[in-house]
Design an enzyme around this catalytic site. Structure first.
Site, short mmCIF file in Angstrom:
data_model
loop_
_atom_site.label_atom_id
_atom_site.label_comp_id
_atom_site.label_asym_id
_atom_site.label_seq_id
_atom_site.Cartn_x
_atom_site.Cartn_y
_atom_site.Cartn_z
N GLN A 161 0.83 -1.20 0.00
CA GLN A 161 0.00 0.00 0.00
C GLN A 161 0.86 1.25 0.00
O GLN A 161 1.68 1.45 0.91
CB GLN A 161 -0.90 -0.01 1.24
N GLY A 162 0.70 2.12 -0.99
CA GLY A 162 1.46 3.35 -1.08
C GLY A 162 0.61 4.55 -0.70
O GLY A 162 0.12 5.28 -1.56
N TYR A 163 0.43 4.75 0.60
CA TYR A 163 -0.38 5.86 1.10
C TYR A 163 0.48 6.93 1.78
O TYR A 163 0.64 8.02 1.29
CB TYR A 163 -1.44 5.34 2.09
N SER A 164 1.05 6.58 2.96
CA SER A 164 1.73 7.58 3.79
C SER A 164 2.97 8.14 3.11
O SER A 164 3.64 7.47 2.32
CB SER A 164 2.14 6.96 5.13
N SER B 62 4.46 -1.33 4.27
CA SER B 62 4.64 -2.67 4.84
C SER B 62 4.91 -3.70 3.75
O SER B 62 4.14 -3.84 2.80
CB SER B 62 3.41 -3.09 5.63
N GLU C 247 -11.55 -3.53 6.24
CA GLU C 247 -11.20 -4.40 7.36
C GLU C 247 -12.01 -4.14 8.62
O GLU C 247 -11.88 -4.86 9.58
CB GLU C 247 -9.71 -4.22 7.70
#
Length: 405
Positions: A129-132, A164, A247
């Site tokens: 996941q490429g968010y922050s 992660s 989730e």
């Protein structure tokens, strides 16, 4: 709030219990009881069994390899897996199977679903996941990674952090700004980007627990096809919010199970160190036990809304703040019980890098002391405690907004 389960899900629960009884050894105590090599071997084999049974894609439509069952069936499955001490696939399945697949089912084009869903299910493609970003963590809408359309491709420049498992993955779903003039919650797109290309650099960094899990990801002229935008150009914020709600129901059901098992280990730890009759320790254990019971009923409340299709609301912030702050207290108590023994960790540390150690884990000083360090990160990832308190203060209690820079 309705905490009863309809008959059809109870029948499914019996089916899952029978599957687990047949598939697991008679002396099974949980994946935490295995050494590291054996645990990873078990998890890889177990993922295959779940996929073959259809449990990895339980709620997917049948045309995409699913069983077409309900969200409540998914919750029942996750409850029984947690009680049995077995994982739902491998760590990156959280991002591929749980997050991205469900997002594609809601927002993806037919071509995106037909191509990616079978590869996610088989494990051929692994996702992160490429968010922050360094300056856009809890305030995610402030992200500055940008994507510019050049012909049939998007060209991406920027940096992501706390990614992660990126060093083990093939693909990353990225939030990038595609309209720099739009308000900050607009002009963002949700892109699917291959990691194996010259314009991407993944740098793992070591956590204070000694584990390698998080990464920095740098994009310097990285490219992805123009059609690999999910949910439409400049609509990424809406897509991202729906992904974050995926989730919610499962965690509301399984968190209390895992945290209760941890408290039971804590009671045994107190006995092991001769502290089980200490009145202060007993009082603190009772506090932990009561908190987990409250967590269970809070979970039912969240689950009821989630099953009705409600969008994530204040209860999500309440739950995140509740369990993450609680976990620092229970691990503090474990460290106090062990005393100086906690300073010289012995035994196998947790395989997991978030929340509790796995079910069946030994009551070793390495297990508890590493979980103690991990618990601190729980108050930061997925929205810091400070941000969650601001959300509740401003949006629920109606208090004055915090001054913005």
């Amino acid at each position: 709030m309705d905490i009863t389960y309809p008959p059809e899900t109870q029948a499914f629960r019996s089916e899952v219990k029978a599957f687990l009884a047949d598939a697991l050894p008679a002396d099974w105590h949980g994946i935490g009881a295995l050494d590291e090599e054996a645990a990873w071997a078990f998890a890889r084999d177990w993922r295959g069994r779940l996929a073959e049974r259809g449990y990895l894609s339980l709620t997917w439509p049948e045309e995409y390899g699913g069983l077409g069952l309900s969200k409540l069936h998914q919750v029942v499955l996750m409850e029984e897996l947690a009680l049995a001490g077995v994982p739902f696939g491998l760590p990156q399945d959280t991002f591929g199977v749980k997050m991205l697949a469900n997002t594609l089912l809601r927002w993806g084009t037919e071509e995106q679903k037909s191509h990616f869903l079978p590869r996610i299910l088989s494990g051929e493609d692994t996702w992160c996941q490429g968010y922050s970003e360094p300056d856009a963590g809890s305030d995610l809408a402030s992200l500055t990674t940008r994507a510019v359309r050049e012909g049939d491709e998007w060209v991406i420049d920027g940096q992501k952090v706390w990614t992660s498992g990126a060093h083990h993955c093939d693909w990353i779903f990225v939030l990038a700004r595609t309209d720099r003039d739009a308000p900050k919650h607009r002009g963002i797109s949700f892109l699917l980007v291959p990691l194996d290309q010259p314009g991407v650099e993944v740098r793992p960094f070591r956590m204070m627990s000694g584990q390698l899990h998080f990464n920095e990801v740098f994009f310097t002229g990285a490219r992805t096809r123009a059609d690999l935008v999910v949910g439409g150009v400049d609509n990424g914020w809406t897509v991202a919010q729906s992904l974050l709600g995926v989730e919610r129901g499962e965690e509301a059901a399984t968190n209390p199970i895992l945290f209760k098992a941890e408290v039971e280990r804590l009671v045994e730890l107190a006995r092991q160190y001769g502290k089980d009759q200490d009145p202060v320790v007993r009082q603190r254990i009772a506090w932990c036990w009561s908190k987990v019971e409250i967590m269970r009923f809070l979970g039912y409340r969240i689950l009821t809304g989630w099953l009705k299709g409600a969008e994530p609301g204040p209860e999500s912030s309440i739950a995140k703040l509740y369990w993450s702050e609680y976990h620092t207290e229970v691990t503090d108590l474990a460290m106090d019980i062990m005393g100086l023994h906690a300073q010289v960790p012995q035994g196998r540390p947790p395989l997991r890098t978030y929340r509790t150690d796995d079910p069946g884990a030994a009551n070793s000083s390495a297990s508890w002391s590493t979980t103690y360090l991990i618990a601190r990160s729980g108050t930061i990832y997925a929205g810091t405690s400070q941000v969650q308190r601001n959300i509740l203060a401003e949006r629920v209690l109606g208090l004055p907004r915090e001054p913005r820079v």
